[in-house]
Motif scaffolding. Structure first.
Motif, PDB file in Angstrom:
ATOM      1  N   TYR A  32       0.852  -1.187   0.000  1.00  0.00           N
ATOM      2  CA  TYR A  32       0.000   0.000   0.000  1.00  0.00           C
ATOM      3  C   TYR A  32       0.886   1.234   0.000  1.00  0.00           C
ATOM      4  N   TRP A  33       0.301   2.343  -0.403  1.00  0.00           N
ATOM      5  CA  TRP A  33       1.076   3.591  -0.421  1.00  0.00           C
ATOM      6  C   TRP A  33       1.399   4.002   1.019  1.00  0.00           C
ATOM      7  N   VAL A  34       2.644   4.454   1.222  1.00  0.00           N
ATOM      8  CA  VAL A  34       3.169   4.719   2.571  1.00  0.00           C
ATOM      9  C   VAL A  34       2.251   5.557   3.464  1.00  0.00           C
ATOM     10  N   PHE A  73      -7.371   1.470  -1.122  1.00  0.00           N
ATOM     11  CA  PHE A  73      -6.479   0.882  -2.129  1.00  0.00           C
ATOM     12  C   PHE A  73      -6.381   1.820  -3.329  1.00  0.00           C
ATOM     13  N   SER A  74      -5.343   1.613  -4.133  1.00  0.00           N
ATOM     14  CA  SER A  74      -5.181   2.451  -5.323  1.00  0.00           C
ATOM     15  C   SER A  74      -5.141   1.593  -6.575  1.00  0.00           C
ATOM     16  N   SER A  75      -5.732   2.102  -7.641  1.00  0.00           N
ATOM     17  CA  SER A  75      -5.677   1.454  -8.960  1.00  0.00           C
ATOM     18  C   SER A  75      -5.747   2.554 -10.010  1.00  0.00           C
ATOM     19  N   TRP A 129       1.880  21.943  -7.256  1.00  0.00           N
ATOM     20  CA  TRP A 129       0.747  22.867  -7.149  1.00  0.00           C
ATOM     21  C   TRP A 129      -0.144  22.532  -5.960  1.00  0.00           C
ATOM     22  N   ARG A 130      -0.147  21.279  -5.568  1.00  0.00           N
ATOM     23  CA  ARG A 130      -0.888  20.765  -4.420  1.00  0.00           C
ATOM     24  C   ARG A 130      -2.402  20.873  -4.624  1.00  0.00           C
ATOM     25  N   LEU A 131      -2.900  20.005  -5.455  1.00  0.00           N
ATOM     26  CA  LEU A 131      -4.353  19.983  -5.646  1.00  0.00           C
ATOM     27  C   LEU A 131      -4.865  18.558  -5.872  1.00  0.00           C
TER      28      LEU A 131
END
Ligand code: PMP
Ligand code: GLU
Length: 403
Positions: A130-132, A176-178, A250-252
């Protein structure tokens, strides 16, 4: 500088918080570069391209157009309308502007959701790897992480049966990410349907579907979990501009969520950061409503690099790969090298191997343990072909010294 070990002064919360491994490796390689060492950085997950011109122009116009004040906390209304159009155009998802919350990066979007949903002691399921930052944010919210093991031979994808077996009465959320960070795996529509059918059985269970790599997908069209109407009221779709539009600085980021969750996230954000930057928001409208040509061109470039790097890695003995179908990462199994030594350094585990490659081969990667997996390393291929060729050459040479 304060000393993080001064426990009397700092809260247990921050003392116990792990530093982001991705950001830490990026800082370490910057430090080595500062000492004049020629380090190749394949640790930070960010496109090496600049933000497309039409988006930059929109930001410049925003500054001169007076968009310099506080904005509504969930974002300008016309930006949230643009996000709704994007969800409809790209994902066939119906959201109203009230269901959209724009944040300072998808990282904050996810933190908002975790803090709004998870009570201390409630379980959050994380398929490994998983992402940290998922794990760190859950810990900060005092949730209980329940990891689900996956297999490289199945592209690290979790199965509906595994999910079903892991869910208890106390399970609140799945994240989760996909396409996936760190594996690049992409769930098919049928695989997502399988997950949705399990989620449907548990009426108090929510899912964060992190789709930030949507546009970096080398296979069929991107599939969203929220397309399954029978669970849409329990899915929070996360997306953002960092990856597909080369806009990390840009942080969005944004969510499409059930109304009560969107309202809660707005309340949370209102106490932490307020809205994200007004200029970035105007630029985001240009990104979301403008041409996707630059996005598609970047994807084509990542695709070529994936093929190149995969070929180079497959040429290194003891490195086990699979074919990542999206994002710009590969997560090969390097456990073959555990227990081996170059005569000076003994490699006990994947952390040692990651540091060996940094200190001796001068290639910066991220250890799999940061993502919950102790067999693999994450390599980002968001770098030019020349850099990838040189990095693979160094990795091969230095792994070859381990016997
Ligand atoms: N989710 C995933 C899976 C990511 O990889 C990242 C950043 N690399 C984020 C969320 C956060 O992205 P940002 O805050 O830059 O929008
Ligand atoms: N998310 C990217 C990565 O995984 C950028 C760094 C971060 O935000 O942690 O490398």
């Amino acid at each position: 500088m304060y000393d993080l070990t001064v426990k009397q002064q700092l809260s247990d919360r921050i003392t116990n918080l792990a530093e982001s491994a991705t950001l830490k490796m990026a800082a370490l390689s910057r430090e080595l570069k500062g000492q004049g060492i020629d380090v190749i950085t394949l640790s930070l997950g960010e496109p090496d391209f600049d933000t497309p011109e039409h988006i930059r122009e929109a930001a410049k116009a925003a500054i001169d157009g007076g968009y310099t004040h506080y904005t509504p906390v969930p974002g300008y209304k016309d930006l949230r309308e643009a996000v709704c159009l994007k969800f409809k155009r790209d994902n066939n998802l119906d959201y109203t502007p009230e269901q959209i919350v724009v944040s300072t990066g998808a990282k904050q979007s996810i933190a908002n959701v975790v803090f709004c949903l998870v009570n201390p002691g409630e379980e959050v399921l994380l398929p490994i790897p998983y992402w940290v930052s998922y794990a760190a944010q859950i810990e900060l919210a005092q949730g209980v992480i329940k990891e689900i093991t996956t297999d490289i031979d199945k592209e690290f994808k979790v199965t509906p049966e595994q999910l079903d077996a892991a869910i208890t009465e106390n399970t609140k959320l799945i994240i989760f990410s996909s396409p996936c960070n760190p594996t690049g795996s992409v769930y098919t529509k049928e695989e997502l349907r399988g997950i949705a059918e399990v989620v449907a059985k548990y009426e108090n269970l929510y899912v964060v579907a992190d789709e930030i790599y949507e546009h970096i997908n080398y296979g069929d069209k991107h599939e969203s979990l929220a397309q399954f109407d029978f669970i849409k009221d329990r899915v929070i779709t996360v997306n953002g501009l960092s990856k597909g539009f080369a806009m990390t600085g840009w942080r969005l980021g944004f969510i499409g969520a059930p109304l009560p969750i969107a309202k809660a996230c707005t309340k949370m954000q209102g106490q932490f950061t307020s809205a994200t930057c007004s200029i970035a928001q105007r630029a985001a409208i240009a990104a979301l409503t403008g041409s996707l040509d630059a996005t598609h061109a970047m994807k084509a470039e990542f695709h070529k690099r994936r093929d190149l790097l995969l070929g180079l890695l497959n040429d290194i003995p003891g490195v086990k790969t699979y074919v990542p179908k999206g994002a710009f990462y590969i997560f090969p199994d390097v456990s073959h090298y555990f227990g081996k030594s170059d005569g000076e350094t003994t490699i006990e585990n994947v952390d040692d191997l990651c540091m060996y490659l940094l200190n001796k081969a001068h290639v910066s990667l991220v250890t799999g343990s940061a993502f919950g997996n102790d067999q693999c390393l994450r390599i980002s291929y968001a770098a030019s072909e020349d850099i990838l060729i040189e990095a693979a050459k160094r990795i091969k040479e230095y792994l070859g010294k381990l016997v």
